[in-house]
Design an enzyme around this catalytic site. Structure first.
Site, PDB file in Angstrom:
ATOM      1  N   CYS A 250      30.320  48.468  41.388  1.00 21.84           N
ATOM      2  CA  CYS A 250      30.949  47.360  41.274  1.00 21.84           C
ATOM      3  C   CYS A 250      29.546  46.717  40.811  1.00 21.84           C
ATOM      4  CB  CYS A 250      31.686  47.470  42.517  1.00 21.84           C
ATOM      5  SG  CYS A 250      32.117  45.486  42.573  1.00 21.84           S
TER       6      CYS A 250
HETATM    7  N1  NDP Z   1      37.575  46.687  44.340  1.00 21.62           N
HETATM    8  C1  NDP Z   1      36.662  46.113  43.697  1.00 21.62           C
HETATM    9  O1  NDP Z   1      36.283  45.442  43.631  1.00 21.62           O
HETATM   10  C2  NDP Z   1      37.050  46.506  42.239  1.00 21.62           C
HETATM   11  C3  NDP Z   1      38.023  47.569  41.887  1.00 21.62           C
HETATM   12  N2  NDP Z   1      38.422  47.659  39.829  1.00 21.62           N
HETATM   13  C4  NDP Z   1      38.796  48.701  39.960  1.00 21.62           C
HETATM   14  O2  NDP Z   1      39.444  48.978  38.308  1.00 21.62           O
HETATM   15  C5  NDP Z   1      40.208  49.123  38.271  1.00 21.62           C
HETATM   16  C6  NDP Z   1      41.256  48.333  36.955  1.00 21.62           C
HETATM   17  O3  NDP Z   1      41.702  46.768  37.826  1.00 21.62           O
HETATM   18  P1  NDP Z   1      41.686  46.092  37.506  1.00 21.62           P
HETATM   19  O4  NDP Z   1      41.521  45.800  35.755  1.00 21.62           O
HETATM   20  O5  NDP Z   1      43.160  45.150  38.298  1.00 21.62           O
HETATM   21  O6  NDP Z   1      43.666  47.108  36.470  1.00 21.62           O
HETATM   22  P2  NDP Z   1      44.282  46.853  34.870  1.00 21.62           P
HETATM   23  O7  NDP Z   1      43.331  47.317  33.934  1.00 21.62           O
HETATM   24  O8  NDP Z   1      45.079  48.460  35.231  1.00 21.62           O
HETATM   25  O9  NDP Z   1      44.642  45.325  35.052  1.00 21.62           O
HETATM   26  C7  NDP Z   1      46.287  45.023  35.730  1.00 21.62           C
HETATM   27  C8  NDP Z   1      46.546  44.308  34.786  1.00 21.62           C
HETATM   28  O10 NDP Z   1      46.213  43.104  36.446  1.00 21.62           O
HETATM   29  C9  NDP Z   1      45.494  41.543  35.390  1.00 21.62           C
HETATM   30  N3  NDP Z   1      44.387  41.514  35.760  1.00 21.62           N
HETATM   31  C10 NDP Z   1      42.924  42.444  35.514  1.00 21.62           C
HETATM   32  N4  NDP Z   1      41.786  41.323  36.095  1.00 21.62           N
HETATM   33  C11 NDP Z   1      42.791  40.814  36.852  1.00 21.62           C
HETATM   34  C12 NDP Z   1      41.455  39.457  37.030  1.00 21.62           C
HETATM   35  N5  NDP Z   1      40.682  39.242  37.945  1.00 21.62           N
HETATM   36  N6  NDP Z   1      43.220  37.917  37.623  1.00 21.62           N
HETATM   37  C13 NDP Z   1      44.053  38.520  36.986  1.00 21.62           C
HETATM   38  N7  NDP Z   1      44.910  38.753  36.049  1.00 21.62           N
HETATM   39  C14 NDP Z   1      44.198  39.826  36.124  1.00 21.62           C
HETATM   40  C15 NDP Z   1      45.199  43.057  33.623  1.00 21.62           C
HETATM   41  O11 NDP Z   1      44.961  41.525  32.578  1.00 21.62           O
HETATM   42  P3  NDP Z   1      43.738  41.533  31.569  1.00 21.62           P
HETATM   43  O12 NDP Z   1      42.890  42.385  31.847  1.00 21.62           O
HETATM   44  O13 NDP Z   1      43.889  40.960  30.257  1.00 21.62           O
HETATM   45  O14 NDP Z   1      43.422  40.338  32.678  1.00 21.62           O
HETATM   46  C16 NDP Z   1      46.190  43.706  33.207  1.00 21.62           C
HETATM   47  O15 NDP Z   1      47.528  42.726  32.930  1.00 21.62           O
HETATM   48  C17 NDP Z   1      41.068  49.831  39.709  1.00 21.62           C
HETATM   49  O16 NDP Z   1      40.870  51.173  39.746  1.00 21.62           O
HETATM   50  C18 NDP Z   1      41.128  48.481  40.168  1.00 21.62           C
HETATM   51  O17 NDP Z   1      40.531  49.476  41.436  1.00 21.62           O
HETATM   52  C19 NDP Z   1      38.330  46.874  39.421  1.00 21.62           C
HETATM   53  C20 NDP Z   1      37.422  45.490  39.715  1.00 21.62           C
HETATM   54  C21 NDP Z   1      37.831  45.993  41.365  1.00 21.62           C
HETATM   55  N1  LIG Z   2      34.088  46.611  41.421  1.00 23.01           N
HETATM   56  C1  LIG Z   2      34.128  47.397  41.699  1.00 23.01           C
HETATM   57  N2  LIG Z   2      34.933  48.499  42.044  1.00 23.01           N
HETATM   58  C2  LIG Z   2      35.175  49.372  41.613  1.00 23.01           C
HETATM   59  C3  LIG Z   2      34.997  49.942  40.184  1.00 23.01           C
HETATM   60  N3  LIG Z   2      35.803  51.806  40.832  1.00 23.01           N
HETATM   61  C4  LIG Z   2      36.443  51.209  42.057  1.00 23.01           C
HETATM   62  N4  LIG Z   2      36.227  50.813  42.821  1.00 23.01           N
HETATM   63  C5  LIG Z   2      36.091  50.305  44.045  1.00 23.01           C
HETATM   64  O1  LIG Z   2      34.770  50.559  44.811  1.00 23.01           O
HETATM   65  C6  LIG Z   2      35.226  51.645  45.925  1.00 23.01           C
HETATM   66  C7  LIG Z   2      34.815  52.286  46.696  1.00 23.01           C
HETATM   67  O2  LIG Z   2      33.425  52.449  46.937  1.00 23.01           O
HETATM   68  P1  LIG Z   2      31.624  53.099  47.492  1.00 23.01           P
HETATM   69  O3  LIG Z   2      30.796  52.240  47.722  1.00 23.01           O
HETATM   70  O4  LIG Z   2      32.759  53.777  48.756  1.00 23.01           O
HETATM   71  O5  LIG Z   2      31.054  53.809  46.226  1.00 23.01           O
HETATM   72  C8  LIG Z   2      36.341  52.311  45.254  1.00 23.01           C
HETATM   73  O6  LIG Z   2      37.777  52.593  46.340  1.00 23.01           O
HETATM   74  C9  LIG Z   2      37.357  50.550  44.555  1.00 23.01           C
HETATM   75  O7  LIG Z   2      37.469  49.729  45.361  1.00 23.01           O
HETATM   76  C10 LIG Z   2      35.047  49.016  39.649  1.00 23.01           C
HETATM   77  O8  LIG Z   2      34.977  49.606  38.138  1.00 23.01           O
HETATM   78  N5  LIG Z   2      34.192  48.011  39.918  1.00 23.01           N
END
Ligand code: NDP
Ligand SMILES: Nc1nc2c(ncn2[C@@H]2O[C@H](COP(=O)(O)O)[C@@H](O)[C@H]2O)c(=O)[nH]1
Length: 327
Positions: free
Chosen positions: A175
């Site tokens: 991340c």
């Molecule tokens: N657990 C974590 O810390 C994180 C996990 N991830 C992982 O990355 C993958 C992609 O995630 P995600 O970008 O949400 O999925 P998507 O790319 O499918 O986006 C989902 C929707 O939410 C919007 N969106 C995304 N981020 C935000 C935000 N911060 N505020 C408002 N709207 C938002 C996007 O629009 P637009 O792209 O136009 O903004 C899109 O319409 C997932 O699998 C997720 O679990 C990603 C980052 C953090």
């Molecule tokens: N900020 C982001 N978080 C992400 C992304 N892809 C996955 N994830 C999150 O990480 C955990 C796994 O964490 P780990 O410490 O066990 O390796 C996963 O379940 C998601 O919630 C990303 O691209 N950006």
């Protein structure tokens, strides 16, 4: 927030053992109406799980969540799992097509036992509306919604109908959200889990930041019913990532779901790619996790997983690793 800490700042305090052997300790958990061998689920990421691993986990009594990055394969996946008499557990996003997908499942009477809404910033109307949509068309599916990092978010998603919430924004190994945005639970994931668990009336999945098997017990102590893990599951023989060889050693790729490798473009990138050392068979890791957790339960002075919830803990001033490498 008063006490802020993370996994390596905490030690659980042992209580008198009540078992003759650690093998008496039961690590199983009931989650969403089914019992699983471990309170652990591999992350729903493309370099962590594929259809083969999902089938292997389901056949062997472990919980799994299939990722959502090959959406066109999901219908056949659910049919295949149902045909084998296995649990179907899938992920969805929140974009327009996902609404049609949920409707299609309902029309074809394909009801996954578990549906995870997998979004970076889960405290949003987009996620609330998707929860409501799933509950309308697939009321029998157990809905996991996330990711979130605050009690307000947990309450709001639960009130919208989520059956469980997933806590963790930014603690993941691949991340870069914390660096690129300045937000998240990175560095205090365990304290955030405790904070959220106090507000929750339904199960919580702790997601991200697990670096050792002891962190699973700590997650349970601080309120997790299930623990999602990426990096510790990356690099196995069965793992979907590409294998490379360097200086005579084998490595496998592990990349973030919001990395450019997943997205195919450099837009809103919040994840990176790394290579992890080849680890051997997935089953060996699961067995070691179970043994270590059985040991945790025995140190808790109990016989079952929930007994870990009762133990005291201390916040250690220095890293518990004292500069040692983890392994
Ligand atoms: N657990 C974590 O810390 C994180 C996990 N991830 C992982 O990355 C993958 C992609 O995630 P995600 O970008 O949400 O999925 P998507 O790319 O499918 O986006 C989902 C929707 O939410 C919007 N969106 C995304 N981020 C935000 C935000 N911060 N505020 C408002 N709207 C938002 C996007 O629009 P637009 O792209 O136009 O903004 C899109 O319409 C997932 O699998 C997720 O679990 C990603 C980052 C953090
Ligand atoms: N900020 C982001 N978080 C992400 C992304 N892809 C996955 N994830 C999150 O990480 C955990 C796994 O964490 P780990 O410490 O066990 O390796 C996963 O379940 C998601 O919630 C990303 O691209 N950006």
């Amino acid at each position: 927030m008063d006490n802020v800490f993370d996994y390596e700042d905490i030690q659980l305090i042992p209580a008198k053992s009540v078992v003759k052997s650690r093998s008496e300790c039961d690590t199983s958990v009931n989650f969403g109406g089914h019992t699983f061998k471990l309170p652990v689920v591999p992350a729903n990421m493309q370099t962590i799980i594929d259809e083969k691993i999902a089938t292997f986990l389901a056949e062997n009594g472990y919980f799994y969540i299939m990722h959502r990055f090959q959406p066109e394969k999901r219908i056949d996946f659910i049919k295949d799992m149902k045909a084998r008499g296995l649990i179907a557990s899938i992920s969805v996003g929140v974009k327009e097509g996902e609404y049609d997908f949920v409707k299609q499942l309902a029309e074809e009477n394909l009801v996954p036992e578990y549906i995870t809404i997998d979004i970076a910033h889960g405290h949003s109307n987009a996620v609330i509306e998707m929860i409501q949509h799933i509950k309308k068309y697939l009321p029998d599916s157990f809905v996991i919604a996330g990711n979130v990092g605050t009690p307000d978010a947990v309450r709001e998603l639960e009130n919208a109908g989520a059956d469980a919430t997933k806590v963790g924004i930014g603690p993941g190994k691949v991340c870069i959200t914390k660096i690129k945005t300045g937000f998240g639970t990175g560095g205090w994931q365990l304290a955030a889990l405790r904070w959220c668990a106090k507000a929750a009336s339904k199960p919580i999945i702790a997601d991200g930041g697990i670096r050792t098997h002891g962190d699973i017990a700590k997650s349970v102590r601080f309120g997790a019913s299930m623990v999602m893990i990426g990096s510790l599951f990356a690099g196995h023989e069965e793992s979907p990532g590409e294998t490379i060889e360097k200086d005579g050693k084998c490595y496998k790729e592990y990349f973030g779901s919001a990395s450019e490798f997943q997205k195919g473009e450099r837009k809103n990138v919040e994840g990176k790619k790394m290579y992890v050392e080849h680890k051997g068979a997935l089953m060996d890791t699961l067995t070691e996790m179970e043994q270590d957790l059985q040991s945790s339960i025995s140190y808790a002075g109990g016989r079952k997983l929930q007994d870990i919830r009762k133990v005291d803990y201390v916040i250690v001033k220095n890293s518990i690793f004292n500069g040692d490498k983890i392994y």
